[in-house]
Design an enzyme around this catalytic site. Structure first.
Site, PDB file in Angstrom:
ATOM      1  N   VAL A  81       0.710  -1.844  -0.108  1.00 58.59           N
ATOM      2  CA  VAL A  81       0.435   0.632  -0.444  1.00 58.59           C
ATOM      3  C   VAL A  81       1.244   1.078  -0.337  1.00 58.59           C
ATOM      4  O   VAL A  81       0.266   2.167   0.033  1.00 58.59           O
ATOM      5  CB  VAL A  81      -1.150   0.256   1.003  1.00 58.59           C
ATOM      6  CG1 VAL A  81      -2.225  -1.121   1.387  1.00 58.59           C
ATOM      7  CG2 VAL A  81      -0.184   0.179   2.225  1.00 58.59           C
ATOM      8  N   TYR A  82       2.072   1.166  -0.403  1.00 54.61           N
ATOM      9  CA  TYR A  82       2.630   2.092   0.369  1.00 54.61           C
ATOM     10  C   TYR A  82       3.068   3.496  -1.190  1.00 54.61           C
ATOM     11  O   TYR A  82       3.528   2.084  -2.511  1.00 54.61           O
ATOM     12  CB  TYR A  82       4.601   2.013   0.614  1.00 54.61           C
ATOM     13  CG  TYR A  82       4.268   1.931   1.800  1.00 54.61           C
ATOM     14  CD1 TYR A  82       2.918   1.249   3.067  1.00 54.61           C
ATOM     15  CD2 TYR A  82       5.658   1.261   2.400  1.00 54.61           C
ATOM     16  CE1 TYR A  82       3.642   1.025   4.118  1.00 54.61           C
ATOM     17  CE2 TYR A  82       5.448   0.762   4.182  1.00 54.61           C
ATOM     18  CZ  TYR A  82       4.939   0.404   4.971  1.00 54.61           C
ATOM     19  OH  TYR A  82       4.362   0.873   6.156  1.00 54.61           O
TER      20      TYR A  82
END
Length: 343
Positions: A56-57
């Protein structure tokens, strides 16, 4: 750089890990592949060869940049990544279900340009998926050679024990790591999770070891004001302004005594705590990275450790204040000396 084992000699890791949330533009400040490669160069020269990321970064871009930065030297490095938070709009693009885990890991391998992940961690507990489904799927990923070791992040004690019990009972791959928030101004980890880690052989990878930057040093006023800044909902809170000020004062004293920076002292304190295997450091410059690396290779003495222990000691919650009265059969009681008001 000193190395420690995750679990029972499951994976040898350096005592510092570079967090890569800032490796790509997005919600975090970020740079490009050339900058990331330079950071990796500095790390490898210092013996720091583990890099932590998540799907998700920056919408997966951090994994892409990390994969490109490690090109040609993957065999010299360890990749730790996380899965389970929402990574897309679809109903199956979140959680720890078999369908999501299998698809997510394949996407990670592609973005990271690698055939395997050294440490795969569940980013958060999924109460809607049976833990047996999750742990069986993770075991299958290990057996397929796509993942080497398993861990979790931000689990409560009962959640972690439930997952570990499911794996051990059925002969599946056990958990060897727990990525946790732990700092001089956030010692909740010590009550349930540290004794559990000792009992089950689950090592701690510490995120935000400087308390969301509040322990970086500088003037007491500036450092104390950092927690007033706008932060995302997952940022660690400061429960007690007086606690923060006590810790900052103690850090300043110890830093002057040792000739180190406040940040280096705060990191070194953590490296002397039970179960801690590696600290995940997030940096925005080469100078900050090099300074953090200098927190290793030395140890605070007993007097300085006691100074920091006493300054950061929180109130003792139930049932631990009661159990402290009967310590004979509780060798894994938390490692906090209660402040005078609670003795």
């Amino acid at each position: 750089m000193q190395r420690r084992w995750l679990g029972d000699h499951a994976l040898s890791v350096p005592v510092l890990t570079l967090g890569t949330a800032s490796f790509a533009p997005g919600a975090w400040s970020g740079g490009d592949v050339a900058e990331a490669r330079r950071m990796v160069d500095i790390c490898l020269d210092a013996g720091l060869n583990m890099f932590d990321t998540a799907d998700v970064y920056s919408g997966g871009n951090a994994e892409r940049v990390l994969g490109q930065a490690l090109a040609g030297r993957r065999d010299r490095t360890l990749i730790s990544t996380k899965v389970g938070l929402r990574s897309g709009p679809g109903p199956d693009e979140v959680g720890a279900s078999r369908r999501h885990l299998l698809a997510a890991v394949d996407g990670m391998l592609q973005r990271l340009q690698t055939d395997y992940i050294d440490l795969l961690q569940l980013h958060s507990f999924d109460a809607l998926t049976p833990v047996e489904e999750t742990m069986e799927t993770l075991d299958g990923l290990v057996r397929a050679g796509k993942v080497r070791q398993l861990g979790v992040s931000n689990f409560a004690g009962w959640q972690l024990m439930k997952a570990q019990s499911a794996a051990l009972h059925r002969g599946w791959q056990p958990l060897v790591a727990h990525q946790v928030y732990y700092s001089l101004i956030g010692r909740d980890y010590e009550w349930e999770l540290m004794p559990l880690g000792l009992d089950q052989g689950i090592s701690a990878l510490v995120w935000s070891p400087l308390g969301w930057g509040r322990l970086r040093g500088g003037t007491a006023a500036a450092a104390g004001a950092r927690h007033q800044e706008q932060t995302p909902p997952y940022a660690p809170p400061v429960y007690d302004e007086a606690l923060l000020q006590r810790v900052l004062a103690a850090l300043g004293d110890v830093a002057r005594d040792t000739g180190r920076s406040e940040a280096q002292v705060a990191l070194n304190w953590l490296l002397q705590r039970p179960t801690v295997a590696s600290l995940i450091i997030g940096v925005s410059s080469e100078a900050q990275l090099r300074s953090n690396i200098e927190a290793t290779g030395w140890c605070l003495d007993d007097a300085h450790m006691r100074r920091l222990d006493e300054a950061s000691a929180p109130s003792v919650p139930y049932p631990y204040w009661h159990q402290r009265a009967f310590p004979e059969r509780n060798p894994l009681l938390p490692f906090i000396d209660p402040p005078a008001a609670h003795r």
